[in-house]
Design a protein around this motif. Structure first.
Motif, PDB file in Angstrom:
ATOM      1  N   SER A 526       0.912  -1.099  -0.175  1.00  0.00           N
ATOM      2  CA  SER A 526       0.516  -0.060   0.138  1.00  0.00           C
ATOM      3  C   SER A 526       0.884   1.046  -0.219  1.00  0.00           C
ATOM      4  CB  SER A 526      -0.690   0.273   1.529  1.00  0.00           C
ATOM      5  OG  SER A 526      -1.349   1.269   1.245  1.00  0.00           O
ATOM      6  N   GLN A 528      -0.483   3.898   1.781  1.00  0.00           N
ATOM      7  CA  GLN A 528      -0.540   4.758   3.059  1.00  0.00           C
ATOM      8  C   GLN A 528      -0.346   3.776   3.961  1.00  0.00           C
ATOM      9  OE1 GLN A 528      -5.050   5.095   3.235  1.00  0.00           O
ATOM     10  NE2 GLN A 528      -5.226   4.859   0.292  1.00  0.00           N
ATOM     11  N   GLN A 529       0.266   4.518   4.863  1.00  0.00           N
ATOM     12  CA  GLN A 529       1.291   4.025   5.673  1.00  0.00           C
ATOM     13  C   GLN A 529       0.478   3.387   7.393  1.00  0.00           C
ATOM     14  OE1 GLN A 529       4.441   5.938   8.359  1.00  0.00           O
ATOM     15  NE2 GLN A 529       4.946   4.217   9.008  1.00  0.00           N
ATOM     16  N   ASP A 530      -0.663   3.766   7.340  1.00  0.00           N
ATOM     17  CA  ASP A 530      -1.688   3.372   8.318  1.00  0.00           C
ATOM     18  C   ASP A 530      -2.258   2.541   7.685  1.00  0.00           C
ATOM     19  OD1 ASP A 530      -3.376   4.701   6.225  1.00  0.00           O
ATOM     20  OD2 ASP A 530      -4.677   6.143   7.471  1.00  0.00           O
ATOM     21  N   ALA A 531      -2.861   2.094   6.941  1.00  0.00           N
ATOM     22  CA  ALA A 531      -3.200   1.112   5.684  1.00  0.00           C
ATOM     23  C   ALA A 531      -3.003  -0.366   6.323  1.00  0.00           C
ATOM     24  CB  ALA A 531      -3.334   0.859   4.582  1.00  0.00           C
ATOM     25  N   GLN A 533      -0.195  -0.968   7.666  1.00  0.00           N
ATOM     26  CA  GLN A 533      -0.383  -1.052   9.783  1.00  0.00           C
ATOM     27  C   GLN A 533      -1.447  -1.731  10.306  1.00  0.00           C
ATOM     28  OE1 GLN A 533       2.177  -0.972  11.654  1.00  0.00           O
ATOM     29  NE2 GLN A 533       3.431   1.144  11.341  1.00  0.00           N
ATOM     30  N   GLN A 534      -2.707  -1.365  10.030  1.00  0.00           N
ATOM     31  CA  GLN A 534      -3.813  -1.995  10.161  1.00  0.00           C
ATOM     32  C   GLN A 534      -3.931  -3.906   8.864  1.00  0.00           C
ATOM     33  OE1 GLN A 534      -5.972  -0.912  11.782  1.00  0.00           O
ATOM     34  NE2 GLN A 534      -7.220  -2.747  12.096  1.00  0.00           N
ATOM     35  N   LYS A 537      -1.905  -5.450  12.006  1.00  0.00           N
ATOM     36  CA  LYS A 537      -3.115  -6.232  12.927  1.00  0.00           C
ATOM     37  C   LYS A 537      -3.781  -7.115  12.631  1.00  0.00           C
ATOM     38  CE  LYS A 537      -2.824  -1.627  14.970  1.00  0.00           C
ATOM     39  NZ  LYS A 537      -3.209  -0.433  15.769  1.00  0.00           N
ATOM     40  N   LEU A 552     -10.403  -3.262   4.010  1.00  0.00           N
ATOM     41  CA  LEU A 552      -9.932  -1.383   3.841  1.00  0.00           C
ATOM     42  C   LEU A 552      -9.673  -1.139   2.242  1.00  0.00           C
ATOM     43  CD1 LEU A 552      -6.708  -2.687   6.107  1.00  0.00           C
ATOM     44  CD2 LEU A 552      -8.099  -1.548   6.313  1.00  0.00           C
ATOM     45  N   SER A 559      -7.076   0.397  -1.156  1.00  0.00           N
ATOM     46  CA  SER A 559      -6.190   0.569  -0.263  1.00  0.00           C
ATOM     47  C   SER A 559      -4.885  -0.137  -0.379  1.00  0.00           C
ATOM     48  CB  SER A 559      -6.529   0.687   0.884  1.00  0.00           C
ATOM     49  OG  SER A 559      -7.104   2.404   0.974  1.00  0.00           O
ATOM     50  N   LYS A 589       9.041  -0.545   4.352  1.00  0.00           N
ATOM     51  CA  LYS A 589       9.179   0.473   3.315  1.00  0.00           C
ATOM     52  C   LYS A 589      10.158   0.316   1.969  1.00  0.00           C
ATOM     53  CE  LYS A 589       8.301   5.749   3.392  1.00  0.00           C
ATOM     54  NZ  LYS A 589       9.052   5.841   1.904  1.00  0.00           N
ATOM     55  N   TYR A 594       4.662   0.428   0.614  1.00  0.00           N
ATOM     56  CA  TYR A 594       4.511   0.065   2.486  1.00  0.00           C
ATOM     57  C   TYR A 594       3.923  -1.583   2.235  1.00  0.00           C
ATOM     58  CZ  TYR A 594       4.923   4.976   4.381  1.00  0.00           C
ATOM     59  OH  TYR A 594       5.595   6.142   4.769  1.00  0.00           O
TER      60      TYR A 594
END
Length: 655
Positions: A526, A528-531, A533-534, A537, A552, A559, A589, A594
């Motif tokens: 992705s 998007q780093q937050d995507a 990271q999710q 998880k 997502l 994403s 990265k 990512y």
């Protein structure tokens, strides 16, 4: 890549190179007493010198071996009779026909016409015309009558009568009643060549003498001359012309409302899709193909488009004969340089009326070059057989013509043309309407045209003798086609179908077909780093790929992307990472992306199975068979190389 598909491009490119004949050529080597000469070796070496990437192929000793191998294959193809294959002969004939078009021309006249066309293209002419129609094959009397009528009208114009009024009264162009003969602005290639020439040679404000084209006689008045504006690309929003004043006011209000929306910042292309009634462009956001002056039906539209200065500029609403418009400028294109348009202009000249001048010039040169023996008595007998049924397209070549025995023409002592050949040609000309009478005058005209055609055909048939460059290109293409057919027969098909040979080759060379260490994994990526990271998880909670994508990738936004498979460590399919172990990696990265990698299994290095590497094995096997085959050909044929001559060639090429 299959050789056959690239041969044509290579050979066409070769036509741009001028080769001089080497009158001192010597025999470099013989294959079964068939000589191969130094001039061909030198020419091919020089032509390919800049194409080869392998420095070893520039070594003349190694290049001689390559060239010898090439000629051995051609010798083998001829020995097998591949040069007599019907498909081969048909393809060779088709290519020769295509290539010869580049040589059936008078280069001096062509260059003059191309130069003239480019100079004219720098200007745009605004003109009006008056047409007096007359068929191009009309009788001299009818042609003279049309000419005199045009001259009488011109006298009125020169005396001061209004040209527009004269066009309405006398022009036989059906559109003149509405446009008063106005043609707007135009540039080169927009009109038939004689009309264009007269327009460019007539001064602003003056009226030309009658100009004869295939439509009849024209009088041309030049109203303006300006620099060529180049081309422009625009988008537009159009509301169709109203049928009554009430509707017209409503349409005007609508276009003004659309313009207000644009001024308020709404997207032009979206508004065009919603409201433009030009259905051919609305779906594309109103975008039109780029155009120049005189290429559209509305001079008003063109003028507004060219008046916009910078990309993104938008016109106020304006009205043309088709309705209301708003124009957005996409880009302006200035007049291109001669170097940029030369090839295009050469092509257009050959397709234009100008080509008749080129053909006429070449015919005149050929008439001086070749000796043509004519048989006047036989021609007189043949001409008498053409009757007035010709005018009705009902004449037929007589079935029995013993009186026509002998040669009507003999060109250069070796090409013999019969009277029946001429009558067959006459028969094909009945599709044209002829106003000339009596029939004998038509036949005389056709006889002249027939002789010109025969001279052109003779020149074409002897192009290899006339033009060394053409001969070289044809030889290369001929050999290339033969080589393709031979390789397909002897190597390529065998490598694909020889299953036992393939597997034996694979097993013998298995060290060349090895896997690096691999992993079976799911690779999540992705921007998007937050995507990502999710994603990490979710993976730690043992959620499935489908679940992760469903969570997502929402609202038509992607994403997260996932690649699943077996990957070699270090391959471009994986992000750069020190070491991958079974399990879930940290966030990685790499560039703008990512990654998280879920490694399911690690697989050690080892041999690939035959099926996993079959394509590469076939390719390697082909190369092996070819190298072995050349060695066998060297044993099959008797080869003698003149070492002294080769030393001379090396010395010349290394200077």
């Amino acid at each position: 890549m299959r050789l056959k598909h690239v041969l044509l491009g290579l050979c066409v490119a070769a036509t741009a190179i001028s080769y001089a004949q080497d009158k001192t050529k010597k025999v470099l080597f013989n294959i079964d007493n068939h000589p191969y000469y130094t001039d061909e070796f030198s020419r091919v070496y020089k032509k390919n010198l800049d194409l080869v990437k392998d420095e070893s192929q520039k070594n003349l000793d190694q290049y001689l071996d390559l060239f010898l191998g090439y000629k051995l294959k051609i010798q083998k193809a001829n020995k097998l009779g591949l040069q007599n294959d019907a498909n081969y002969l048909a393809e060779l004939k088709s290519y020769r026909t295509q290539l010869s078009r580049n040589y059936m021309t008078d280069t001096k006249v062509t260059k003059e016409l191309v130069d003239e066309a480019y100079q004219r293209s720098l200007k745009e002419i605004k003109a009006s015309h008056i047409l007096i129609t007359v068929d191009e094959n009309a009788s001299p009397a009818d042609t003279l009558k049309a000419y005199n009528q045009a001259m009488d009208i011109r006298k009125k114009a020169v005396a001061g009568e209004n040209f527009d009024d004269l066009a309405v009264r006398f022009s036989q162009d059906p559109s003149a009643k509405d446009n008063k003969g106005d043609l707007g602005y135009f540039s080169v290639f927009r009109m038939v060549y004689p009309f264009e020439t007269a327009a460019y040679k007539t001064k602003k404000g003056e009226v030309s003498l009658p100009v004869h084209t295939r439509f009849g006689y024209h009088l041309i008045k030049v109203n303006d001359i300006r620099d060529n504006r180049g081309q422009v690309s625009v988008a537009h929003i159009m509301l169709m012309k109203a049928e009554n004043p009430v509707e017209g006011e409503s349409i005007k209000n609508n276009i003004e409302d659309i313009y207000k929306k644009i001024k308020q910042g709404e997207n032009f292309e979206s508004l065009a899709q919603q409201f433009s009634q030009d259905r051919s462009s609305a779906g594309k956001g109103g975008h039109l193909q780029r155009f120049g002056s005189g290429e559209l039906s509305s001079e008003k539209f063109e003028d507004v488009a060219f008046s916009l200065k910078n990309p993104g500029d938008i016109s106020e609403p304006f009205q043309s004969q088709f309705g209301w418009h708003i124009i957005k400028l996409i880009e302006k294109y200035p007049v291109r340089s001669f170097a940029d348009v030369q090839t295009e202009m050469e092509s257009r000249v050959r397709k234009d009326d100008r080509s008749k001048l080129i053909d006429a010039s070449l015919s005149e040169k050929l008439a001086k070059k070749y000796n043509v023996e004519k048989n006047p008595k036989l021609y007189a007998k043949a001409a008498k057989l053409v009757t007035d049924k010709f005018y009705e397209e009902a004449w037929e070549v007589p079935a029995s013509t013993p009186e026509l025995e002998g040669n009507l023409l003999v060109i250069n002592k070796d090409k013999k043309v019969s009277a029946l050949d001429f009558l067959d040609f006459v028969n094909t000309q009945q599709k044209t309407k002829w106003g000339i009478r009596p029939i004998g005058k038509v036949v005389d005209q056709l006889y002249g045209k027939f002789i010109n055609n025969q001279l052109m055909n003779y020149y074409n048939d002897n192009l290899e003798k006339e033009n060394p460059e053409f001969a070289n290109v044809m030889d290369e293409y001929r050999d290339g086609l033969l080589l393709f057919d031979l390789m397909e027969k002897e190597i390529w098909n065998k490598a694909k179908t020889d299953t036992l040979g393939l597997k034996a080759f694979y097993e013998k060379n298995i060290a060349n077909y090895q896997w690096h260490p691999r992993v079976e994994a799911n690779v999540f990526s992705s921007t998007q780093q937050d995507a990502i990271q999710q994603t990490l998880k979710f993976l730690k909670k043992k959620k499935s790929i489908d679940f992760i994508k469903e969570q997502l990738n929402k609202d038509n936004k992607v994403s997260i992307m996932v690649k699943t498979g077996v990957f070699e460590e270090g391959s471009e399919a994986l992000p750069k990472y020190p070491k991958l172990n079974v399990g879930i990696s940290d966030v990685i990265k790499d560039g703008n992306y990512y990654f998280v990698i879920d490694v399911l299994k690690k697989m050690p290095k080892g041999p690939k199975t035959f099926e996993e590497t079959k394509g590469k094995v076939i390719n390697d096997y082909q190369q092996y068979l070819e190298s072995k085959w050349v060695d066998e050909l060297k044993k099959e044929f008797t080869i003698t190389i003149d070492k002294g001559v080769f030393s001379e060639v090396k010395q010349e090429l290394q200077q």
